[in-house]
Write a protein that holds these residues in place. Structure first.
Motif, PDB file in Angstrom:
ATOM      1  N   SER A 136       0.926  -1.095   0.040  1.00 19.96           N
ATOM      2  CA  SER A 136      -0.075   0.045   0.032  1.00 19.96           C
ATOM      3  C   SER A 136       0.872   1.303   0.109  1.00 19.96           C
ATOM      4  N   ILE A 137       2.099   1.162   0.277  1.00 21.99           N
ATOM      5  CA  ILE A 137       3.084   2.388   0.309  1.00 21.99           C
ATOM      6  C   ILE A 137       4.238   1.945  -0.884  1.00 21.99           C
ATOM      7  N   ASN A 138       3.929   2.815  -1.798  1.00 18.50           N
ATOM      8  CA  ASN A 138       4.831   2.499  -3.191  1.00 18.50           C
ATOM      9  C   ASN A 138       6.008   2.684  -2.951  1.00 18.50           C
ATOM     10  N   SER A 139       6.887   2.121  -3.651  1.00 16.21           N
ATOM     11  CA  SER A 139       8.476   2.105  -3.744  1.00 16.21           C
ATOM     12  C   SER A 139       9.104   3.411  -3.600  1.00 16.21           C
ATOM     13  N   ASP A 140       8.571   4.280  -4.285  1.00 17.03           N
ATOM     14  CA  ASP A 140       9.031   5.910  -4.302  1.00 17.03           C
ATOM     15  C   ASP A 140       8.875   6.402  -2.966  1.00 17.03           C
ATOM     16  N   PHE A 141       7.761   6.214  -2.449  1.00 21.36           N
ATOM     17  CA  PHE A 141       7.646   6.703  -1.153  1.00 21.36           C
ATOM     18  C   PHE A 141       8.368   6.129  -0.041  1.00 21.36           C
ATOM     19  N   ARG A 142       8.606   4.598  -0.267  1.00 21.62           N
ATOM     20  CA  ARG A 142       9.476   4.149   0.724  1.00 21.62           C
ATOM     21  C   ARG A 142      11.107   4.305   0.701  1.00 21.62           C
ATOM     22  N   ASP A 143      11.269   4.908  -0.533  1.00 23.74           N
ATOM     23  CA  ASP A 143      12.656   5.516  -0.711  1.00 23.74           C
ATOM     24  C   ASP A 143      13.025   6.533  -0.004  1.00 23.74           C
ATOM     25  N   SER A 144      11.789   7.382   0.349  1.00 17.40           N
ATOM     26  CA  SER A 144      11.781   8.868   0.954  1.00 17.40           C
ATOM     27  C   SER A 144      12.300   8.591   2.255  1.00 17.40           C
ATOM     28  N   MET A 145      11.964   7.115   2.928  1.00 16.46           N
ATOM     29  CA  MET A 145      12.183   6.808   4.236  1.00 16.46           C
ATOM     30  C   MET A 145      13.942   7.121   4.566  1.00 16.46           C
ATOM     31  N   LEU A 178      -1.121   7.935   4.483  1.00 14.96           N
ATOM     32  CA  LEU A 178      -1.289   7.082   3.078  1.00 14.96           C
ATOM     33  C   LEU A 178      -1.670   5.799   3.502  1.00 14.96           C
ATOM     34  N   PHE A 179      -1.551   5.203   4.692  1.00 12.85           N
ATOM     35  CA  PHE A 179      -1.846   3.970   4.911  1.00 12.85           C
ATOM     36  C   PHE A 179      -3.362   3.830   5.308  1.00 12.85           C
ATOM     37  N   THR A 180      -4.113   4.641   6.087  1.00 11.76           N
ATOM     38  CA  THR A 180      -5.231   4.769   6.380  1.00 11.76           C
ATOM     39  C   THR A 180      -6.301   4.960   5.229  1.00 11.76           C
ATOM     40  N   ALA A 181      -5.516   5.439   3.946  1.00 10.70           N
ATOM     41  CA  ALA A 181      -6.499   5.760   3.050  1.00 10.70           C
ATOM     42  C   ALA A 181      -6.564   4.653   1.931  1.00 10.70           C
ATOM     43  N   THR A 182      -5.860   3.422   2.243  1.00 13.10           N
ATOM     44  CA  THR A 182      -5.771   2.568   1.184  1.00 13.10           C
ATOM     45  C   THR A 182      -7.005   1.734   1.073  1.00 13.10           C
ATOM     46  N   PRO A 183      -6.954   1.056   0.119  1.00 14.20           N
ATOM     47  CA  PRO A 183      -8.251   0.051  -0.264  1.00 14.20           C
ATOM     48  C   PRO A 183      -8.507  -1.158   0.715  1.00 14.20           C
ATOM     49  N   MET A 184      -7.145  -1.446   1.479  1.00 12.20           N
ATOM     50  CA  MET A 184      -7.116  -2.598   2.529  1.00 12.20           C
ATOM     51  C   MET A 184      -8.153  -2.050   3.476  1.00 12.20           C
ATOM     52  N   PHE A 235       3.843   3.745  15.306  1.00 17.41           N
ATOM     53  CA  PHE A 235       4.034   2.548  14.669  1.00 17.41           C
ATOM     54  C   PHE A 235       5.087   2.558  13.520  1.00 17.41           C
ATOM     55  N   PHE A 236       4.611   3.616  12.630  1.00 25.34           N
ATOM     56  CA  PHE A 236       5.468   3.568  11.464  1.00 25.34           C
ATOM     57  C   PHE A 236       6.631   4.130  11.709  1.00 25.34           C
ATOM     58  N   GLU A 237       6.860   5.073  12.885  1.00 24.79           N
ATOM     59  CA  GLU A 237       8.107   5.607  13.161  1.00 24.79           C
ATOM     60  C   GLU A 237       8.985   4.403  13.787  1.00 24.79           C
TER      61      GLU A 237
END
Length: 513
Positions: free
Chosen positions: A435-444, A459-465, A489-491
């Protein structure tokens, strides 16, 4: 002559239009509540509560919670103990709760902490109705007395059990004794946040019951915020109005367009009070409400009471909700599926993993934020449910309607449950990572984990899942620090991934407890 006739007509028409307006402050008086068909006047006995609190799982677990070490305890009882003492938002910044008890079982511990009977009552109230009566997890609350909880449990039992939990782990507490809330006229007895004041103790038993039942009407609305929904506003005669306050800020309030639709004078205050009063009127003055406010009656019958009616003592015995009817049919299908499901208990179906994730989605999300403690009990329940549904021989069986006792008839080997639980968590973590695309993960790696986490949780709370979870409880991510919990949690996930040079889907998402 025409003028006088017109004037007389105006007077008569005005009188008729207000003739059906409510004159009493309450829709049903304390005396009417006390004498209503099927009003329960008896709290649960100690034996009934203890029987209900019997371990529901075949598995045992050892764990230390709030300083108390539990050994070989039922996972569900451990979860109840954890929930009972998890701080609410009023305790933000408080020191962690540390409890003292020589007991290694939950029931013994709550009796040591709250008292022999009060401990049982508080644990029972949380498991049976979803209300948290602990004074230790919220600010400015006092320990309940046993006789007070008898009153509370009696009132809770008057609404259909299918309604509960209305809002799981919501507080229902006695405000700190001596802290009386003065009002312009009189003082507060209780409020819709389920805080009970000293004034409540000074009322008659009938008045105490009526007060609790009215406030519970507000919590009933919490299911889907029905008390300000468009269908309710329409049937109840309210209209939303946008205006500006004295400081020029935009605000919305409500105007009662048709006062005759209110069931009480108090109900004319706003749509929320009107709803709570109407719920009380339906349950304890059903025949009168059906006659005088049929549209409201039908609305509540369908939206709140699931078709069950309380028109007479006989109706209380014979009228069934739609859920009760489904459960009876479900029990027949269950009886036919049980033997084969037991025989094939350890034969896992590959399709179960996706289905189990769907069943456990809310629990898994709560575990991410440290709310639910463990996902293992959920996956065990999901596996039991899915096995029974699989072998129901063509008869439609709804596993969500099965009781813990029915589910526990299906026992699994320990390694079967562990493997199944791990596979469900792994699938969940992979879905969360996707649910978090690779470009966004790269920004980590380019920003601080704190900044990245805030963006990630949004971003996660807005996902279809999570669309189903958000749809079922649209305020879930906005209340009680839940957004803060997910951001935290994400931190932690960000730091874990950086430290271990791993990908997000191989980080701590897979290691849900």
């Amino acid at each position: 002559m025409t003028t006088w006739l017109g004037f007389i007509c105006i007077l008569l028409c005005s009188s008729l239009s207000f003739a059906t307006e409510p004159t009493g402050w309450w829709a049903v008086s304390p005396e009417q509540v006390a004498g209503a068909p099927c009003k329960n006047h008896r709290p649960p006995t100690d034996a009934e509560m203890l029987n209900f609190l019997q371990p529901s799982s075949l598995n045992k677990k050892s764990e230390t919670l709030y300083g108390i070490s539990f050994k070989d305890e039922d996972p569900e009882l451990l979860q109840l103990f954890r929930d009972l003492h998890s701080y609410d938002i009023s305790m933000k910044g408080a020191q962690p709760l540390v409890l003292k008890s020589n007991c290694d079982k939950v029931l013994c511990s709550v009796q040591a902490i709250y008292g022999p009977r009060v401990g049982v009552q508080i644990l029972f109230m949380l498991k049976r109705y979803g209300f948290n009566g602990s004074h230790l997890r919220t600010a400015k609350a006092s320990l309940w007395r046993s006789d007070e909880l008898d009153d509370v449990l009696t009132a809770l039992s008057d609404y259909p059990i299918e309604l509960y939990p209305l809002d799981y782990n919501r507080k229902l507490v006695h405000v700190k004794r001596g802290d009386r809330m003065r009002l312009p006229v009189g003082e507060s007895v209780a409020n819709s946040t389920m805080e009970i004041y000293d004034m409540w103790n000074e009322l008659s038993q009938a008045e105490r019951q009526q007060t609790l039942l009215h406030e519970l009407g507000h919590v009933v609305a919490r299911k889907d915020n029905v008390d300000e929904s468009a269908p309710w506003l329409k049937v109840a005669g309210w209209r939303a109005r946008n205006r500006t306050d004295r400081n020029g800020r935009p605000v919305q309030d409500f105007v009662l367009v048709d006062p005759s639709k209110a069931v009480s004078s108090y109900g004319k205050t706003n749509p929320r009070e009107d709803f709570a009063e109407s719920v009380t009127a339906y349950r304890f003055g059903g025949a009168m409400m059906k006659s005088s406010h049929s549209e409201k009656y039908d609305f509540l019958k369908q939206r709140v009471f699931d078709g069950k009616e309380y028109l007479s003592s006989q109706a209380c015995l014979t009228s069934k909700s739609r859920t009760e009817v489904k459960r009876e049919a479900n029990d027949v299908a269950y009886a036919g599926a049980l033997a084969k499901a037991r025989k094939n208990a350890n034969n896992l179906d590959s399709k179960f993993i996706a289905q189990a994730q769907e069943i456990c989605l809310e629990t898994l999300v709560k575990v991410m934020m440290g709310e639910a403690g463990t996902a293992s009990n959920c996956t065990s329940r999901a596996l039991q449910r899915l096995q029974l549904e699989k072998y129901s021989k063509g008869k439609k069986l709804d596993g969500s309607l099965l009781s813990d006792q029915q589910l526990n008839a299906i026992a699994f080997k320990g390694d079967t449950e562990v493997d199944f639980s791990k596979r469900v968590r792994t699938k969940f973590s992979n879905e969360a990572a996707k649910s978090i695309n690779s470009d966004f993960r790269d920004s980590m790696n380019r920003t601080s984990c704190s900044s990245w986490a805030k963006d990630a949780q949004m971003l996660f709370t807005a996902t279809p899942m999570l669309s189903k979870l958000a749809g079922g409880d649209r305020m879930y991510f906005y209340k009680n620090q839940r957004r803060e919990g997910m951001s935290a949690f994400f931190e932690r996930a960000c730091r874990s991934v950086r430290q271990n040079a791993g990908r997000l889907d191989l980080g701590i998402l897979q290691n849900l407890p």
